[in-house]
Design a protein around this motif. Structure first.
Motif, PDB file in Angstrom:
ATOM      1  N   GLN A   1      -4.948  15.528   0.476  1.00 45.96           N
ATOM      2  CA  GLN A   1      -4.544  14.124   0.524  1.00 45.96           C
ATOM      3  C   GLN A   1      -4.319  13.677   1.965  1.00 45.96           C
ATOM      4  O   GLN A   1      -4.770  12.607   2.375  1.00 45.96           O
TER       5      GLN A   1
ATOM      6  N   GLU B   1      -6.534  10.871   3.853  1.00 46.20           N
ATOM      7  CA  GLU B   1      -5.851   9.683   4.372  1.00 46.20           C
ATOM      8  C   GLU B   1      -6.045   9.551   5.879  1.00 46.20           C
ATOM      9  O   GLU B   1      -6.104   8.437   6.410  1.00 46.20           O
TER      10      GLU B   1
ATOM     11  N   ILE C   1      -3.032  13.031  -6.796  1.00 45.23           N
ATOM     12  CA  ILE C   1      -3.153  12.538  -5.424  1.00 45.23           C
ATOM     13  C   ILE C   1      -4.113  11.351  -5.299  1.00 45.23           C
ATOM     14  O   ILE C   1      -3.897  10.460  -4.475  1.00 45.23           O
TER      15      ILE C   1
ATOM     16  N   ILE D   1      -3.666   7.833  -3.264  1.00 44.60           N
ATOM     17  CA  ILE D   1      -4.538   7.414  -2.157  1.00 44.60           C
ATOM     18  C   ILE D   1      -5.044   5.998  -2.402  1.00 44.60           C
ATOM     19  O   ILE D   1      -5.052   5.153  -1.504  1.00 44.60           O
TER      20      ILE D   1
END
Length: 704
Positions: free
Chosen positions: A371, A375, A406, A410
């Motif tokens: 994640q 990101e 996750i 996101i």
């Protein structure tokens, strides 16, 4: 821009009648009634059959005029010879729209074509909309108006949504409809237009463009009967920000003939349709699978602002594959900014962070790190879209539990990010990802092609917002009805901005010598006759003529004309200076039978027929569109200055093409074709070395 026709009585009818209604639920006259009863349709249904008092539990009427209540739409499914009478009866009864299943009309010729033309007259006089004949009808799931005999409802019902589907082929349209249903795409409306005696595919696209509930429009086309209406509809869709995804068939000679037989459509030159789609922001696809792929993506995803692609993968090999495909289809895979690479490395020290970002299989055990890495790509990567390759992890319940935690987080943090996930998974897990706005594609390269298609849609929208005014011509230049020789044609075209060299006409050997002397340097001499097009083949062209050889050249040229084409009317010999070198291009305008004046530009010279490196645009268009036309050529590097040569003045070239397009549009009813071959493009703008204008309604020039 003309206003779209109001198709509401056809698309959203509040009441429906069926002429040819049947108690047999599987007959064409029985299926729509059965399906609307099952759905159910939200308004009254009026079966019309002179032999029955009741049909499928509903009161039946002997004649449409006996109903005595407002009827928005009437389905007609009776033998062809009886259809025209039924159409007239519907007009008398004040019916607002018709869907005619019946076939054997213009598509077979003879009496059928006559009947269809009479239907058209009824539609024009009454204002009643007619879909068909020879059509599969319409469907609007929102109110379950089912004006079709398709059997798709026997194996599943579509859901309402934002996809509007328009088709000129009923069977192909039904196939698209079932594909959309099985992919879970919500349908706004579906219309199969058939022979298009009245309502055509352009009307339907315009309706979708103005309909608040339509988000994406797909169209299957075989031809076009009303090009102005189509172009207006495409402009409307682009201005409304609604993607039009079109599959146009009939590109082959056999396919074009089949289209004409199928729905009496004029297929038109495929290259011209392609130009229209590019010019007005339509995404052209070449398979139904591609159509559904892009439509599904466009329904759930924003459009990318550019072509910069970020790739996150659990496999280095997949990253290589993605990079190769991206380069092939025109997506950029830029190295990530250092701040993004540092953020990826901080989350996953073992990852390759340049782009593609290889997080390795470790990411499937450390979901928080995955994640953080993803990101970092979205926050600092300065990419327009992201592809995440996860292989077959979708079948692991343990891994999917972590991913399903996750990926929604996101998405919540980056709601506008365009993200695709390539993985094998169950339908349930695929739907979870799709519900969070991810494109889920099993095969990664297929997913990249979908994302590139979204980028093209965005580019089409952007070009529609650019200011690209048409140039004003200095004078109202008209093409005369007579056939012009090269000198007169060049003089006419020069008046609208096509640059020509200084030219002189010689009618004797002495005049030829004087012309060469006046022009200075070496000259070209050409036979001057509106009747002779292929000058070189009869010895009608002499190059590098000097003052000393001018008289002999004149005699040789005129003697060749007398010998090979004694019936030709000769106006003399054209004398012009030899042109400075440059890039030989070809410019032409063809009066297309569907779209009218269409400008062609491309690589010229002796290999023009071999390489066929040309582009087209429908006239008129501005300099910006002309520049896009130029930049489509594969040979663009030659114009931009290859191997140390000077770059061509592309701005001057674009301005000239734009002016020529305005001239052609203003003379649409006065010419068949205009040819400028070659046009030598140079750093100083260039010069045209030939001019042929074929006027309309004239005998063709004599050719050898």
């Amino acid at each position: 821009m003309s206003q779209p026709r109001d198709l509401s009585p056809l698309i959203n009818p509040k009441s429906i009648a069926v002429i040819g209604a049947s108690n047999e639920p599987y007959k064409f006259g029985g299926r729509p009634i059965r399906y609307m009863i099952q759905a159910p349709f939200g308004g009254p249904i009026y079966p019309i059959n002179p032999k029955e008092d009741e049909i499928q539990g509903l009161k039946a009427y002997k004649d449409i005029r006996d109903v005595g209540k407002p009827i928005d739409m009437c389905i007609i499914t009776i033998p062809a010879p009886a259809v025209l009478g039924a159409v007239k009866a519907c007009a008398e009864a004040g019916v607002k729209s018709l869907v005619i299943f019946s076939s054997s009309f213009a598509e077979v010729g003879g009496d059928g074509a006559v009947w269809q033309d009479e239907m058209r007259k009824v539609a024009e006089e009454s204002g009643m909309l007619i879909c068909g004949p020879n059509c599969l009808g319409m469907l609007t799931p929102d109110n379950w108006a089912i004006g079709t005999f398709s059997t798709m409802f026997d194996h599943g019902w579509p859901v309402p949504g934002g996809l509007t589907i328009m088709t000129q082929s009923g069977a192909v349209g039904a196939h698209i409809l079932v594909q959309a249903r099985d992919r879970g795409l919500g349908i706004r409306t579906w219309v199969a237009t058939g022979n298009e005696v009245d309502v055509d595919i352009a009307d339907c696209i315009a309706y979708g463009a103005s309909d608040a509930e339509t988000k994406v429009i797909t169209a299957y086309m075989e031809g076009c009967k009303n090009p102005d209406r189509l172009i207006t509809a495409l402009k409307m869709a682009r201005e409304a920000g609604k993607p039009v995804i079109c599959m146009k068939v009939g590109s082959s000679e056999v396919g074009a003939a089949a289209a004409a037989t199928h729905t009496a459509s004029l297929a038109g030159a495929d290259a011209i349709f392609d130009a229209v789609f590019k010019q007005f922001g339509v995404l052209r696809v070449h398979s139904l699978e591609e159509m559904m792929d892009v439509a599904a993506a466009a329904l759930v995803s924003p459009l990318p602002q550019g072509r910069r692609l970020g790739v996150v993968t659990v496999s280095g090999g997949a990253g290589v594959m993605a990079s190769d495909e991206a380069e092939k289809i025109g997506l950029d895979v830029p190295e990530l900014p250092q701040i993004a690479q540092d953020a990826v490395k901080a989350a996953m020290p073992y990852a390759a962070a340049r782009n593609p970002v290889d997080v390795t299989a470790m990411a499937t055990n450390q979901f928080d790190l995955l994640q953080q890495g993803l990101e970092a790509m979205l926050e600092h990567g300065k990419v327009d879209m992201t592809m995440v390759f996860l292989s077959a992890v979708g079948f692991s319940d343990r891994i999917m539990e972590g991913l399903n935690k996750i990926f929604p987080e996101i998405r919540a943090k980056y709601p506008e990010a365009i993200m695709a996930v390539s993985m094998l998974c169950s339908d349930e897990n695929r739907r979870k990802f799709e519900d969070n706005g991810y494109l889920v594609i099993e095969e990664m390269n297929r997913g990249l092609r979908i994302m590139e298609a979204l980028a093209r849609i965005r580019e089409g929208f952007d070009q529609g917002r650019e200011s690209d005014p048409l140039p004003a011509l200095d004078a109202d230049v008209r093409i005369p009805s007579k056939i012009l020789n090269e000198h007169d044609a060049a003089e006419l075209l020069a008046g609208v901005g096509v640059p020509y060299p200084e030219m002189k006409v010689a009618t004797s050997a002495d005049e030829a010598r004087a012309a060469v002397q006046a022009l200075g340097g070496r000259c070209v001499m050409k036979i001057l006759s509106a009747d002779i097009q292929h000058k070189t083949d009869i010895g009608g062209v002499k190059l590098n003529v000097s003052e000393e050889t001018a008289a002999d050249a004149f005699e040789a040229i005129t003697a060749g004309a007398r010998q090979h084409m004694p019936s030709a009317s000769v106006d003399g010999v054209l004398v012009a200076p030899m042109a400075e070198p440059g890039v030989e291009t070809i410019i032409g305008v063809q009066n297309d039978p569907v779209f009218g004046p269409t400008v062609m530009f491309g690589l010229g010279g002796v290999f023009v027929e071999v390489f066929k490196d040309v582009s087209f645009r429908v006239a008129p268009f501005g300099p910006g569109e002309a520049m896009r036309m130029i930049r489509e050529l594969r040979s663009l590097p030659l114009l931009e200055g290859a191997r140390g040569t000077k770059a061509v003045d592309l701005v001057a070239l674009a301005n000239m093409l734009s002016r020529l397009s305005v001239f052609a549009a203003a003379n649409a009813d006065r010419f068949e074709s205009i040819d400028i071959n070659p046009f030598v493009a140079r750093a100083d703008g260039g010069v045209a070395l030939d001019a042929v204008i074929a006027p309309k309604a004239q005998n063709s020039p004599v050719v050898d």
